[in-house]
Enzyme design. Structure first.
Site, short mmCIF file in Angstrom:
data_model
loop_
_atom_site.label_atom_id
_atom_site.label_comp_id
_atom_site.label_asym_id
_atom_site.label_seq_id
_atom_site.Cartn_x
_atom_site.Cartn_y
_atom_site.Cartn_z
N CYS A 63 0.94 -1.21 0.05
CA CYS A 63 0.11 0.01 -0.16
C CYS A 63 0.69 1.21 0.08
CB CYS A 63 -0.92 0.18 1.34
SG CYS A 63 -1.87 1.57 1.66
N CYS B 69 -1.00 3.85 -6.46
CA CYS B 69 -1.82 3.13 -5.53
C CYS B 69 -2.05 1.81 -5.96
CB CYS B 69 -3.26 3.84 -5.40
SG CYS B 69 -4.46 2.95 -4.48
#
Ligand code: DGL
Length: 274
Positions: free
Chosen positions: A72, A186
């Site tokens: 992440c 992302c």
């Protein structure tokens, strides 16, 4: 075999998991996703740092892992240092692929597509300063695309118009001023790469997944192979969420599709308040 914990707020980290497994197969994976606080991209930095550090510290105290992959960008760009300080096994983080993008752009314009959190981080600004000198970096911070990626992976149909709307700050520019390389900053976005490509067909879309895979391979490849796997405390092929009541059947099936046979809840009393 090595026990590796993959961590994200949601299903995004599965794109990294897929790329890591493509590079190195000697892994018994476990996945922890913080669905209680999904999405991360719009949460305050201090909250994310404390929450991520606390969750990873607690789960690694409970079960045996050889490595953690923070799959992440939003978490890695703020919590990597504090997680590394809190636990004693290697921690690999995912950060936006600014460096390769700056090398690949011909137009000297790159796009950074990430969460609002990642776009705002000083870590990201430092990456741009250190590796993208002489290159214009246009950023879009979006949580909308994160939700679209979650929905799409769960089998809901995708509205290309919504993606086009998010990308409109770039696509409304004359072509010579648009980014020719776009960083998918992302881990949710590789899941909707084809859809993003439909909106910006001339841009090259890059992410950090394969580079993370190579990093994991080189670190694990250098570790001594275990003679006696620590079966009693290992949790191979389990996906842990942090709030079972919020886990949809579709999400459970997504994890099943990626090979995680069981979805369980990991809910330490972290006493977290936002
Ligand atoms: N997949 C994560 C990232 O790479 C987080 C998305 C979110 O929860 O906002 O940034």
């Amino acid at each position: 075999m090595f026990n590796v914990l993959f961590f994200d707020s949601g299903v995004g980290g599965l794109s990294v998991f897929r790329d890591v497994i493509a590079e190195y197969q000697e892994i018994e994976p476990c996945f922890l996703f913080d669905n209680a606080f999904f999405p991360y991209g719009d949460k305050p930095s201090d909250f994310i740092r404390n929450r991520v550090t606390d969750l990873i510290r607690r789960i690694t105290e409970m079960y045996h892992f050889d490595m953690v992959v923070i799959a992440c960008n939003t978490a890695s760009t703020i919590a990597l240092q504090s997680v590394r300080a809190a636990i004693s096994i290697p921690v690999v983080g995912v950060v936006p692929a600014i460096k390769p993008a700056a090398r690949l752009t011909k137009r000297k314009i790159i796009g950074l597509l990430a969460t609002p959190g990642t776009v705002a981080r000083s870590y990201t600004h430092d990456l741009i300063r250190d590796f993208a000198g002489g290159v214009q970096v246009l950023s879009i911070g979006t949580t909308e695309l994160v939700r679209i990626a979650e929905d799409m992976l769960a089998g809901l149909s995708c509205n290309l118009g919504e993606i086009a709307e998010v990308l409109s700050p770039w696509t409304s520019l004359p072509e010579y001023r648009q980014p020719d390389v776009v960083v998918l900053g992302c881990t949710h976005f590789p899941h909707i790469k084809n859809e993003i490509h439909c909106i910006m067909p001339q841009a090259m879309l890059i992410d950090s997944g394969r580079a993370i895979g190579r990093r994991v391979r080189s670190l694990l490849g250098a570790m001594p192979k275990k003679m006696y796997p620590e079966r009693e405390t290992s949790v191979a092929n389990v996906a842990f969420c942090t709030d079972m009541s919020m886990l949809s059947e579709q999400n459970r099936q997504v994890f099943n599709r990626f090979g995680f046979q069981k979805c369980l809840e990991f809910r330490p009393d972290a006493g977290q308040d936002m």
